[in-house]
Structures are given as structure tokens and as C-alpha cells.
Design an enzyme around this catalytic site. Structure first.
Site, short mmCIF file in Angstrom:
data_model
loop_
_atom_site.label_atom_id
_atom_site.label_comp_id
_atom_site.label_asym_id
_atom_site.label_seq_id
_atom_site.Cartn_x
_atom_site.Cartn_y
_atom_site.Cartn_z
N ASP A 195 0.81 -1.21 0.00
CA ASP A 195 0.00 0.00 0.00
C ASP A 195 0.84 1.26 0.00
OD1 ASP A 195 0.80 -0.80 2.62
OD2 ASP A 195 -0.63 0.60 3.50
N GLU A 218 0.14 -1.53 5.53
CA GLU A 218 1.20 -1.08 6.43
C GLU A 218 0.98 0.34 6.90
OE1 GLU A 218 5.06 0.75 7.62
OE2 GLU A 218 3.73 1.30 5.96
N GLU A 219 0.53 1.20 6.01
CA GLU A 219 0.44 2.61 6.33
C GLU A 219 -0.76 2.96 7.19
OE1 GLU A 219 2.84 4.38 5.81
OE2 GLU A 219 3.83 4.02 3.89
#
Length: 491
Positions: free
Chosen positions: A84, A151-152
Site C-alpha cells: 500500500d 502497512e500505512e
């Protein structure tokens, strides 16, 4: 002045296989929680080449490739990146991150995006892993590529990675952002979700309705850039209202600022009403405040601007007590660097980012990102937020707590990367700990044996529309990565 070039020329940069992949990645929307199209594209590509693909229960991709001839006895390595990207854009940029490609372009020594985040975090690392999977002329032992989701926006992919899937003994994370630095540790963190219950009253129909906006701030990564002294849009607007709301007879109808808890907010807007006779004074106070901010933040925020604009007259505004609680809550909330590390010189130990403010029917929400290299530092900030919320009549929930990655000075792969770097570039790399949330700490729970290191090219201003990646350092990172793979020892 540099003449911008077109995205199609990206694939001609060195190394071509990496940049060809990055061009494809830019063309497929992949903001956090919307990685499915990119994941499907990669899966189809891998299967066409006979590479085994696993999609785990949370959507992470694991792709395997056999060792090249003569390297079968080497330790298995997993190259790791996340699928992402952070979706951030300038206010005047028309762009839908769910449907529109990233408009990447070459500006001299850098690759940038037109008005949006570029996604070099972590698209370059992902591209390097996929380029190695597709290559026939790169020497390596048994190889795995792990591409995590989300992840973000919460690290749910790393949280959900199960034991028994990976076969590797060594993990190379590709999510660090400075060439010449090798990362051996990172901060842990937690999301603080504050809710302030509010009460409303009828707006005075004789009052004027306006929105005060702040824009032009640089923003950036709430960990990597937190020490740079950049303005936080939410905090700066709250400061104005703390000083002038009573004087101006302001009644707030909406508070909105920032869009991601892990990005320093660049823009915020507070809408309100005020008596007609206070309009001239409002304009004076805003002009005075802008001058103050431009003087205070001249070096860090040269493009800061405050704007007063008409807005639709609201039906409801906050009651006086709710408005005071809101202003005091945001104005008093800690923000920025809380403490520098005693153990690692020049590295932030603990920080807090007041990331997102939003208005709902019965409450106003403030979402913060807390980071710390040590658990006790994170816990202390949590305690401060709890105390503040108790005083303000708000509630706070701490969610998504994740551990830091504890440095291992005796890491064998660290030694390999360091020695390899020195042999290629004839200089010592810096061994670093990063004040950002790499996924490595989470991988240690299901895979405590993994020997881990993080490397990457130079990326500036991630998590904001000014994000850029240095072209030369992408080539240096690629050269280092391939040389390290060739030096992995036997099992």
C-alpha cells in the site's frame, strides 16, 4: 530550470527492471486497504512465470523463487515490502486515489508526482523485489518475497502474518529511506482515538458564517519528519481560536483537519458564525496571526497561508461549554518531539502527532499517532493523553499497539550488509535506528529467529505531496541489494 519529463521515461532509468515495475505500480491504484487490484496483477504475473504464490488469511503475498545454479546451499532470504501507499494530495489537485494512476515524472535527479504522494514508499522496495523475481541474471540463494497489506493504515498485514509460512532465516526490509544508512531498529507505536462528546444549539440567523482555513504546510511523515519543526494544521488553527474565539463571539459549527494519523496535517478548516459587527476585527486578527506564524515558521513553512471564506449558514453551532472543551483539548494536546533518545544520538525517542480532527453528530474526534523507541516512553504519552481527556471530558481508546524493533548489534546480516556496502562504495555506512514504524518488530513474534536488516534509497517527504525519490540512490540501493544476496552464507 529543470524541464519535467514524462512518466513513460521512468522505465529507461537505471536499473530498468526496477523502474519498469515501478511504472506499473504507479498505474494501478493501491492506497491502504485498497491493494486488491495491485495484488491480483502481481499474482497473475508470478503464476505466468511458474513462481509459487501464497495469499495468506489477511491478504499478504508470499512468492517463492528457487536458488540460481550453485547457490542452492545458501540460507533462504525473504525480501519484504508493503503493497500500500499513503494517499495524500494538494487541495487544488483533482485526483481519486481509488481510480486514478499516480502521475510520476522526472525532475532532474528526482522522481516526483504531480500534486499527490508518489508511493516510492514502499513502491521502490516492492519494485526491487519483483524485479529480482523476474530476473534470470541475478545470483541468489533460495528466495521469498513478502508483500504485506495495510502497512500505512494500521500494519494489519504484519499483525496477521502467521508462523509457519515463511521458510527464510534472513529478512531484508526495503522500507527505509536514506541511502548510506542501514537500519537495525525502529520505533513502536499506538493510535490514540479521542472522542469529545458535544452538545449543539441553534445558530443565530443574524450572524455571519465563515470558514477559516490553513493550507500550504509541508506535512510529511509523522515519524521521519517529526523533528523538523513543521507546522501542524490542527494545532495552529486551535491556537487561533484559543486566543480569539471569545473576543470575536465565535460559535464553531464544524472542525476538520488532516486525513491520516501518520501524516503531519497540512490543511485544516474550522467553520463558525460570528456577529456582523465582529467581521472587521476577525479580518484584523487573522492577518495578525498569519504574520505571527510567518515569522515563527519562516524557515520551515514559507508557503503557509490562512484564508477566510464564506460558507453556508449552519443550523447548529456548538454550545459554549462544548466549544471551550474542544478548543482547549486540541490546543493543549501534546504534539511533536516529546523526547530525544539517550542511547542513539540524534534520534527521536518519543513523539506524538495530532493527525486527524473530524466532526460527527454527537462528538468530535481527534486521532493521534504515538511513537516511541521504548515501551515506557509510549506508555507515558498514553498517560498524558488520558489525563488530558479526563480534564476535557473526553474519552480515549488506544488501538493497534505494535512493538518496536530492538537493535541487535551482533546481527550477522547487518555485518554482511555493512561489509558489502564498504566494499562497493569505499566508505562506511551509518548504522541507524529509525523513528518510524517498520514492520520488523511485528515479524519477530511469529518468527523470533529471523535475522533482519532494512535498507532503501533516499526518499524525501514521504506521506505528503512533496514526496520524491532520488534516482541515483535507487541504483545504489539496487547494486547493494544484489551484492548482499550474492554474499548470503551457506546454511
Amino acid at each position: 530550470m529543470t524541464t519535467p519529463t514524462t512518466q513513460s521515461e521512468l522505465s529507461q532509468l537505471f536499473p530498468q527492471p526496477l523502474w519498469q515495475w515501478f511504472e506499473q505500480i504507479c498505474a494501478i491504484p493501491h492506497p491502504s486497504k485498497h491493494e486488491a487490484a495491485l495484488s491480483a496483477h502481481i499474482q497473475a504475473w508470478a503464476k505466468e512465470r511458474g513462481l509459487p504464490v501464497i495469499v495468506d488469511q489477511v491478504g499478504n503475498l508470499i512468492i517463492r523463487k528457487p536458488a540460481t545454479a550453485g547457490m542452492e546451499d545458501r540460507k533462504t532470504v525473504v525480501i519484504q515490502a508493503h503493497l500500500d501507499m499513503v494517499p495524500q494530495k494538494n487541495a487544488d489537485k483533482v485526483h481519486d486515489f481509488l481510480t486514478d494512476p499516480i502521475e510520476a515524472w522526472i525532475d532532474g535527479e528526482w522522481v516526483k508526482a504531480r500534486g499527490t504522494t508518489l508511493g516510492s514508499d514502499n513502491g521502490i522496495g516492492m519494485s526491487s523485489a519483483l524485479a529480482i523475481l523476474g530476473a534470470s541474471d541475478i545470483k541468489h540463494g533460495p528466495l521469498e518475497v513478502l508483500l504485506t497489506v495495510d502497512e500505512e493504515a494500521g500494519m494489519s498485514g504484519a499483525f496477521g502474518l502467521q508462523a509457519g509460512i515463511l521458510e527464510a532465516e534472513i529478512l531484508i526490509n526495503t522500507d527505509s529511506e536514506q541511502e548510506g544508512e542501514i537500519y537495525m531498529g525502529c520505533a513502536g507505536g499506538v493510535d490514540a482515538k479521542i472522542q469529545l462528546p458535544v452538545q449543539w444549539q441553534d445558530a443565530d440567523p443574524a450572524h455571519l458564517a465563515y470558514t477559516l482555513s490553513i493550507a500550504g504546510l509541508k506535512g510529511g511523515h509523522s515519524g521521519v519528519n517529526i523533528h523538523l519543526g513543521r507546522g501542524n494544521a490542527n494545532k495552529l488553527l486551535a491556537r487561533f481560536f484559543a486566543g480569539h474565539a471569545v473576543e470575536l463571539g465565535i460559535a464553531i459549527s464544524q472542525a476538520q483537519g488532516g486525513s491520516l494519523r501518520n501524516a503531519i496535517p497540512r490543511e485544516a478548516q474550522f467553520s463558525f458564525t460570528l456577529p456582523v459587527e465582529k467581521l472587521d476585527l476577525l479580518q484584523q486578527r487573522v492577518a495578525q496571526y498569519q504574520a505571527i506564524l510567518q515569522a515563527e515558521l519562516a524557515a520551515t513553512e514559507p508557503n503557509l497561508r490562512l484564508t477566510i471564506s464564506d460558507c453556508t449558514a449552519p443550523e447548529k453551532v456548538l454550545r459554549s461549554n462544548s466549544q471551550q472543551q474542544l478548543i482547549h483539548l486540541i490546543n493543549a494536546c501534546p504534539n511533536g518531539v516529546m523526547r530525544m533518545s539517550d542511547e542513539v544520538a540524534g534520534v527521536v525517542e518519543s513523539s506524538l502527532n495530532v493527525g486527524v480532527v473530524s466532526t460527527a453528530a454527537d462528538h468530535i474526534s481527534v486521532v493521534c499517532m504515538v511513537r516511541s523507541l521504548i515501551d515506557s516512553g509510549r506508555a507515558y504519552i498514553e498517560s498524558q493523553l488520558q489525563s488530558l481527556c479526563d480534564l476535557a471530558g473526553a474519552s480515549v481508546q488506544f488501538e493497534g499497539r505494535y512493538p518496536g524493533w530492538k537493535p541487535d548489534n551482533n546481527s550477522p546480516v547487518m555485518a554482511i550488509v555493512k561489509d558489502t556496502y564498504e566494499s562497493i562504495y569505499q566508505r562506511e555506512p551509518e548504522i541507524m535506528v529509525i523513528h518510524a514504524g517498520l514492520e520488523c518488530g511485528l515479524f519477530k513474534k511469529p518468527y523470533p529467529h529471523l535475522d533482519m536488516v532494512s535498507i532503501g534509497p533516499t526518499i524525501r517527504f514521504p506521506h505528503g505531496p512533496d514526496e520524491m525519490v532520488n534516482i541515483k540512490t535507487v541504483g545504489q540501493y539496487w547494486t547493494l541489494l544484489l551484492a548482499v544476496l550474492e554474499r548470503i552464507p551457506a546454511k
